[in-house]
Write an enzyme that holds these catalytic residues in place. Structure first.
Site: not given
Ligand code: NAD
Ligand code: LMR
Length: 325
Positions: A16, A92, A112, A130-131, A159, A187
């Protein structure tokens, strides 16, 4: 030139992060006249990758990118931050629910939240991506007692955007013409995407569709399970659409919505019977850097049942982390 805004982004080396940082630096989030300072946080083992992202940011020669730093220390990343986008957390994989990430990710948000409490601007606007996003935002908010609770929000905009696109497709109309759509709750698959008040090009979406069976059995499951469908198709969770939703969320919060409804996960003020402080998806409008929950909407029996279900899930998640707070 305006004074630069300090934007902290966690998980800067992740997928992301890679879809988000370039758009922030190009002015898509805060406006084409607003310089930014990027304060990037990631784990020690990801610092080399963050340096690579910074090299690419540098190579874009963005006129609005004032400066940037990388760090593995939250108190450095959040120092005087005006905006903090908390992405860094484990995503996930196939077959998991977002709530399964709670134990793995919850600690991140106590640390944080405490760092934000200590060093961020008192007006910092926090978006948790983050989820599980709502409960992580709750944890961060409770870990930052000196900051106003209203500064902590969770991302339900993805969403909202997903729901809008499904409705545009179903009605054969343009997604840009949708107004008054909202997504209530968590979410997670229990979220309640609600188009009862929505219009598209001025016409009632509910009347245009006129099919409660499609609402209950196609639309809601499609929106609710879209994240899992992306994981199934890509082998990775959504990234570009998630970054896009984060840009939409912060842009609308800072620059306003001109009366248009958007969905934000915000701490409840008791509206619609949602207990205070629960981070819940609500319809909001934004003006002058503040969001306001849309009031006075009628909640029918079907909607109440959905809202109760998503609230019960959030309360169970909250109970699961009470020892951390
Ligand atoms: P990713 O694994 O590609 O990247 C996560 C990054 O976070 C990595 O670089 C990791 O080193 C870093 N990280 C882990 N722990 C950390 C900490 N304590 N402090 C700082 N950095 C840390 O994952 P991603 O695909 O970028 O997704 C990140 C999060 O976003 C996941 O939890 C995912 O489920 C969530 N997400 C949420 C939504 C939403 O709609 N709310 C949508 C998509 C993804
Ligand atoms: C999404 O809705 O795409 C993110 O929350 C990632 C997930 O685990 O579904």
């Amino acid at each position: 030139m305006k004074k630069p805004v300090r934007v902290a982004v966690t998980g800067a080396a992740g997928q992301i992060g890679y879809a988000l940082l370039f758009r922030i630096a190009s002015g898509e989030m805060l406006g084409k006249d607003q310089p930014v300072i990027l304060q990037l946080l990631d784990l020690p083992q990801a610092q080399k990758a963050v340096q690579g992202v910074m090299m690419e940011l540098q190579d874009c020669a963005f006129p609005l990118l004032d400066s940037m730093i990388a760090t593995d220390n939250p108190e450095v990343a959040f120092k005087d931050a005006d905006i903090a986008i908390l992405v860094g957390a484990r995503p996930r994989g196939p077959g998991m629910e977002r709530a399964d990430l709670l134990q793995a990710n919850a600690q991140i948000f106590t640390v944080q939240g405490a760092a934000l409490n200590k060093v961020a601007s008192r007006d910092v606007k926090v978006l948790v991506v983050g989820n599980p996003a709502n409960t992580n935002a709750y944890i961060a908010m409770k870990s930052a007692p000196d900051l106003p609770a209203k500064n902590f929000t969770a991302m339900l905009r993805l969403d909202h955007n997903r729901a809008a696109s499904q409705l545009a497709e179903k009605t054969g109309k343009a997604v840009r013409d949708i107004e008054k759509l909202c997504v209530w709750g968590n979410h997670s698959p229990t979220m309640y995407a609600d188009y009862r008040f929505a219009t598209i090009g001025g016409e009632s979406v509910k009347d245009l569709i006129n099919d409660q069976d499609w609402n209950a059995n196609v639309f809601l499951p499609t929106v609710g399970k879209r994240g899992a469908a992306i994981i199934e198709a890509r082998g990775l969770s959504s990234a570009a659409s998630a970054a896009n939703a984060a840009i939409d969320h912060i842009r609308d919060w800072v620059l306003g919505t001109n009366g248009k409804w958007v969905t934000m996960g915000v701490p409840s003020d008791g509206s619609y019977g949602i207990p205070a402080e629960t981070i819940f998806g609500f319809p909001v409008t934004c003006e002058n850097g503040e969001y306001k929950i849309v009031q006075g909407l009628e909640i029918d029996a079907f909607s109440q049942e959905r809202i109760d279900k998503t609230l019960a899930e959030l309360q169970a998640e909250k109970d699961g982390v009470k020892d951390l707070l």
